[in-house]
Design a protein around this motif. Structure first.
Motif, mmCIF file in Angstrom:
data_model
loop_
_atom_site.group_PDB
_atom_site.id
_atom_site.type_symbol
_atom_site.label_atom_id
_atom_site.label_comp_id
_atom_site.label_asym_id
_atom_site.label_seq_id
_atom_site.Cartn_x
_atom_site.Cartn_y
_atom_site.Cartn_z
ATOM 1 N N VAL A 1 19.653 25.273 -15.748
ATOM 2 C CA VAL A 1 18.384 25.466 -15.067
ATOM 3 C C VAL A 1 17.881 26.959 -14.982
ATOM 4 O O VAL A 1 18.987 27.664 -15.205
ATOM 5 C CB VAL A 1 18.240 24.935 -13.860
ATOM 6 C CG1 VAL A 1 18.183 23.233 -13.936
ATOM 7 C CG2 VAL A 1 18.981 25.380 -12.707
ATOM 8 N N ILE B 1 12.752 25.361 -15.919
ATOM 9 C CA ILE B 1 13.084 24.410 -15.249
ATOM 10 C C ILE B 1 13.938 24.876 -13.889
ATOM 11 O O ILE B 1 14.640 25.502 -14.033
ATOM 12 C CB ILE B 1 14.099 23.280 -16.128
ATOM 13 C CG1 ILE B 1 13.346 22.808 -17.327
ATOM 14 C CG2 ILE B 1 14.491 22.327 -15.100
ATOM 15 C CD1 ILE B 1 14.112 21.801 -18.062
ATOM 16 N N TRP C 1 15.161 23.757 -10.081
ATOM 17 C CA TRP C 1 15.945 22.504 -9.258
ATOM 18 C C TRP C 1 15.887 23.154 -7.807
ATOM 19 O O TRP C 1 16.437 24.209 -7.309
ATOM 20 C CB TRP C 1 17.528 22.538 -9.695
ATOM 21 C CG TRP C 1 18.094 21.132 -9.402
ATOM 22 C CD1 TRP C 1 18.059 20.740 -8.272
ATOM 23 C CD2 TRP C 1 18.859 20.302 -10.166
ATOM 24 N NE1 TRP C 1 18.795 19.514 -8.157
ATOM 25 C CE2 TRP C 1 19.136 19.073 -9.381
ATOM 26 C CE3 TRP C 1 18.980 20.237 -11.531
ATOM 27 C CZ2 TRP C 1 20.203 18.121 -9.814
ATOM 28 C CZ3 TRP C 1 20.138 19.131 -11.914
ATOM 29 C CH2 TRP C 1 20.361 18.075 -11.075
ATOM 30 N N ALA D 1 13.147 10.112 -15.974
ATOM 31 C CA ALA D 1 13.027 11.422 -16.856
ATOM 32 C C ALA D 1 12.342 11.161 -17.945
ATOM 33 O O ALA D 1 11.399 11.810 -18.525
ATOM 34 C CB ALA D 1 14.382 12.157 -17.158
ATOM 35 N N VAL E 1 12.692 20.117 -10.553
ATOM 36 C CA VAL E 1 13.605 18.894 -10.326
ATOM 37 C C VAL E 1 14.140 18.931 -8.876
ATOM 38 O O VAL E 1 14.317 19.812 -8.392
ATOM 39 C CB VAL E 1 15.031 19.173 -11.061
ATOM 40 C CG1 VAL E 1 15.814 17.849 -10.967
ATOM 41 C CG2 VAL E 1 14.572 18.918 -12.484
ATOM 42 N N ILE F 1 18.539 15.686 -16.596
ATOM 43 C CA ILE F 1 17.990 17.067 -16.801
ATOM 44 C C ILE F 1 18.316 17.716 -18.169
ATOM 45 O O ILE F 1 17.717 18.351 -18.660
ATOM 46 C CB ILE F 1 18.454 17.861 -15.593
ATOM 47 C CG1 ILE F 1 18.071 16.993 -14.247
ATOM 48 C CG2 ILE F 1 17.609 19.121 -15.527
ATOM 49 C CD1 ILE F 1 16.816 16.595 -13.944
#
Length: 366
Positions: A74, A44, A46, A168, A16, A32
């Protein structure tokens, strides 16, 4: 969904990109959260500006590894410091720092990236991550940014939260519309910050309180600080004390609000993590279109929002009990003018106090 886009069972590592600022990062959290639910096993990461990293990971905690209350959303937080780097690009230490961060990003082997900032710098960073697919809005804030995406997504929705969610959703093989979820648990909970804030409040005998926030990014969005003082005096008559929150460069605003409160308000500067802890305890938030207002909304604190040139339908408090005050004379504009918006000046403290009293009736966290 764009033909040929990565499907749900192919995304195992997702990056992200939303670099700043506080309110914009908070407006990205529901998207998210949705992707975390869609890809529960995915790694994930960021990419974010260092100054806002505390919105994702409590200070002192590991920025990579198993998720916890210190970093709940995350699996890894990558940070950049673009402003500082621009000032010292010829410095060896700066170049080494950039190289290390970028090696970490590329070594994560992300197979997809999504840019939810829509700026040239964020789009370029998303593409440079090495992800094979890069998603971004078809009409980004800076038009050339779309040239760096491999998948341009038409964003839908009036509010920016809904727009982020629609981008998203393009990553997920589903026709069901993404619905914003409760995200208070996606913000870090730092026990040390909770303790510090609790002690500061106890030392001043403050337990039932509202947060008043006179700063708002630029002058056109700022309601007069002295009127916050008047609001604090009125709230004190209801048995509610006020905390004047302020950030760097807002010291004078806080001083004026505190001085005109006749002793009913106390100015308090907090780190991001401390502000999260403070806001969780608040009974009410009063302020303009600024990051702390959106933090309060994310934590489901009732909000009196005082808007001027920015559009509350796009940027207003989301998913909490709120009353938005905006004059019909205010014209939507994102020009960073220093002069106060004329329509904003037309909103009197009596209207703000009335809105606060209405929100303080009944179940405040309803």
């Amino acid at each position: 969904m764009t033909p040929g886009a990565a499907t749900e069972n192919k995304i195992e590592r997702l990056l992200v990109v939303r670099l700043s600022a506080m309110g914009d990062v908070i407006h990205t959290l529901p998207a998210i959260h949705f992707l975390r639910q869609a890809f529960p096993e995915a790694f994930i990461g960021w990419l974010i500006e260092e100054r806002w990293a505390e919105l994702l990971s409590a200070p002192g905690s590991s920025r990579r590894g198993p998720r916890s209350s210190l970093r709940p959303l995350v699996d890894e937080v990558h940070t950049v410091d673009l402003k500082s780097w621009r000032k010292s690009l010829s410095s060896l230490s700066t170049l080494q720092r950039i190289a290390k961060i970028w090696n970490d990003v590329r070594d994560a082997h992300y197979d997809a990236a999504v840019d939810l900032q829509g700026a040239m710098r964020s789009a370029v960073l998303a593409r440079w991550s090495g992800a094979r697919v890069v998603y971004g809005p078809a009409q980004p804030r800076e038009s050339p940014a779309s040239l760096w995406y491999t998948r341009n997504v038409v964003a839908h929705g009036r509010h920016v939260v809904e727009q982020n969610l629609s981008v998203a959703q393009a990553l997920v093989e589903s026709r069901e519309k993404a619905v914003p979820a409760e995200i208070a648990g996606d913000l870090p909970r730092d026990p040390h910050a909770e303790e510090r804030v609790g002690l500061r409040l106890a030392e001043q005998g403050i337990y039932d309180f509202a947060i008043l926030n006179p700063g708002a990014g630029w002058g056109a969005k700022c309601w007069p600080a002295e009127r916050y003082g008047a609001v604090a005096r009125a709230l004190a008559g209801q048995g509610v004390r006020s905390i004047i929150n302020y950030g760097p460069g807002e010291e004078e605003l806080a001083r004026r609000a505190e001085t005109t409160s006749a002793g009913t308000a106390r100015a308090m500067s907090c780190s991001v993590t401390e502000l999260i802890a403070l806001t969780r305890r608040a009974r009410l938030f009063v302020g303009g279109d600024t990051g702390p207002l959106h933090l309060a909304a994310a934590l489901r604190v009732p909000v009196v929002a005082i808007f001027g040139p920015t559009d509350p339908e796009r940027n207003g408090p989301y998913a909490t009990r709120s009353i938005v005050l905006r004059s019909a004379e205010s014209v939507t504009s994102h020009a960073r003018r220093a002069e106060a918006d004329e329509g904003l000046l037309g909103i009197g403290s009596e209207a703000v106090v009335a809105a606060a009293r209405e929100l303080m009736r009944g179940d405040l966290r309803g």
